[in-house]
Each structure stands twice: as structure tokens, then as C-alpha cells.
Design a protein around this motif. Sequence first.
Motif, mmCIF file in Angstrom:
data_model
loop_
_atom_site.group_PDB
_atom_site.id
_atom_site.type_symbol
_atom_site.label_atom_id
_atom_site.label_comp_id
_atom_site.label_asym_id
_atom_site.label_seq_id
_atom_site.Cartn_x
_atom_site.Cartn_y
_atom_site.Cartn_z
ATOM 1 N N HIS A 93 65.768 73.210 33.594
ATOM 2 C CA HIS A 93 64.728 74.695 34.532
ATOM 3 C C HIS A 93 63.975 74.515 34.824
ATOM 4 O O HIS A 93 63.079 72.859 34.969
ATOM 5 C CB HIS A 93 64.963 75.303 33.036
ATOM 6 N N VAL A 94 63.644 74.905 35.298
ATOM 7 C CA VAL A 94 62.317 75.248 36.495
ATOM 8 C C VAL A 94 61.472 77.008 36.161
ATOM 9 O O VAL A 94 62.114 77.682 36.700
ATOM 10 C CB VAL A 94 62.161 74.824 37.790
ATOM 11 N N TRP A 95 60.445 76.506 35.605
ATOM 12 C CA TRP A 95 59.917 77.607 35.425
ATOM 13 C C TRP A 95 58.168 77.493 36.061
ATOM 14 O O TRP A 95 57.783 77.438 35.977
ATOM 15 C CB TRP A 95 59.307 78.166 33.538
ATOM 16 N N ARG A 96 57.850 79.047 36.421
ATOM 17 C CA ARG A 96 56.927 79.265 36.954
ATOM 18 C C ARG A 96 55.853 80.060 36.376
ATOM 19 O O ARG A 96 56.600 81.152 36.586
ATOM 20 C CB ARG A 96 57.203 79.223 38.208
ATOM 21 N N LEU A 97 54.661 80.349 36.464
ATOM 22 C CA LEU A 97 53.970 81.513 36.222
ATOM 23 C C LEU A 97 52.382 81.119 37.063
ATOM 24 O O LEU A 97 52.122 80.223 37.992
ATOM 25 C CB LEU A 97 52.552 80.817 34.815
ATOM 26 N N VAL A 98 52.587 82.244 38.128
ATOM 27 C CA VAL A 98 52.284 82.232 39.361
ATOM 28 C C VAL A 98 51.397 83.967 39.359
ATOM 29 O O VAL A 98 51.761 85.326 39.365
ATOM 30 C CB VAL A 98 52.821 81.806 40.709
ATOM 31 N N ARG A 106 53.068 87.007 37.038
ATOM 32 C CA ARG A 106 54.842 87.256 37.028
ATOM 33 C C ARG A 106 55.209 85.681 36.319
ATOM 34 O O ARG A 106 54.555 84.181 36.630
ATOM 35 C CB ARG A 106 55.152 87.515 38.275
ATOM 36 N N PHE A 107 56.087 85.505 35.384
ATOM 37 C CA PHE A 107 56.899 83.728 34.534
ATOM 38 C C PHE A 107 57.900 83.853 35.138
ATOM 39 O O PHE A 107 58.687 85.261 34.825
ATOM 40 C CB PHE A 107 56.642 84.389 33.222
#
Length: 182
Positions: A93-98, A106-107
Motif C-alpha cells: 500500500h501507499v499512504w500519503r499525508l498532504v 488530508r490522509f
Amino acid sequence: MTVTQTPVEDSLFGPLTVRLDTERGEVVVEGEAVPRIVLSRAAGTETDDHIPVGTRDGGRLTLTVAGEEASVHPAKGRLTRRSFRVDVRHAGHVWRLVPDSLPGSRFLRDGRRLADFYSEGDGEVTAEWRPETGPEAELGTGSDTGPDPTDVALGYALAAAFGTGAQPMWMLVSDAIGDLIP
């Protein structure tokens, strides 16, 4: 500030603890219902006081999820909000916090928005899980759309380690122009 330990009552997975040690450059998130997350800065790394964990250099950071190593890739943090994103790759999986506003970020997991996080970089983190990804969504469709324990723990860890939110580019540019005018 050196060490803050903040108890959190997450709306999905109950009590957990977020510990931020700015001197050592370490964030630990743990709770009965979530895996233990440890994000730490390498010893001897030059630190930036604007970043709670001290650096945005992914080569100087180590991330473990329940004892397994994961890769963390913070962007450089320049003019755009997107340049302050942090990506994590683990278990397919790939998670992103931006950042997407002045105070919040947003997460996402695999491109799907799970929550909005808020943290001023002081170890206190607030999460607002999206209704369409919470337990109500799962009841209606029977699908696996809701956040899992890893999502929850990673979101809190990234928000505590890097803070949330950023100014839009137009504000940064106007501030720079204002600094040039006597």
C-alpha cells in the motif's frame, strides 16, 4: 519542548498514545487496537526546528510498522502545499499525508481519502475520519472501505512527525513580495 506524550481517544479505534520527542527526533504511536509505529531520525542529523521530527530527508528517517520496516518519503517542502506531502510504502500500500488547508492535511491510502488530520507540530493530533470510509460505509455496502488499524496509527504518526497544513502558494509569494518592498 523535548518530549510530549498525548493520549488520544480515536473515534474508530479507541485509546492510543502519541509520543513526540523533538530532541531525539522520534514519534511513537501505540494502542491496544493499533500496531506500534516508530518514526525516528538518524543520530547526528542536522535538524530543522520547523519540522517536529527534525528533518524531511527520507534517507535520515527510519519507519517501522509493528516492527517491520516501511519506507518513508517526505517531499522537500518548498512553495506549493503538495511539496509538503509525505508518502509511506508498506505491505503493498501507499499512504500519503498532504496539506490541503492552512491548518489541515488530508490522509490517503492508495489514492483514497480516509481522513483529515490536524497538528501544530506539538504532538497533539486530531483526526476527522471521512464518513464514507467509516463503519457506516461498511455497514451499507459490506465492502472493505473503512480505515484499518495500520491506517489509523500511520495517520497519527505522520501528522505528529511533520505537522499538518501549509500556506497556499499565493500567500507565500505575496509575503515574499511584501518583504522586498520597503
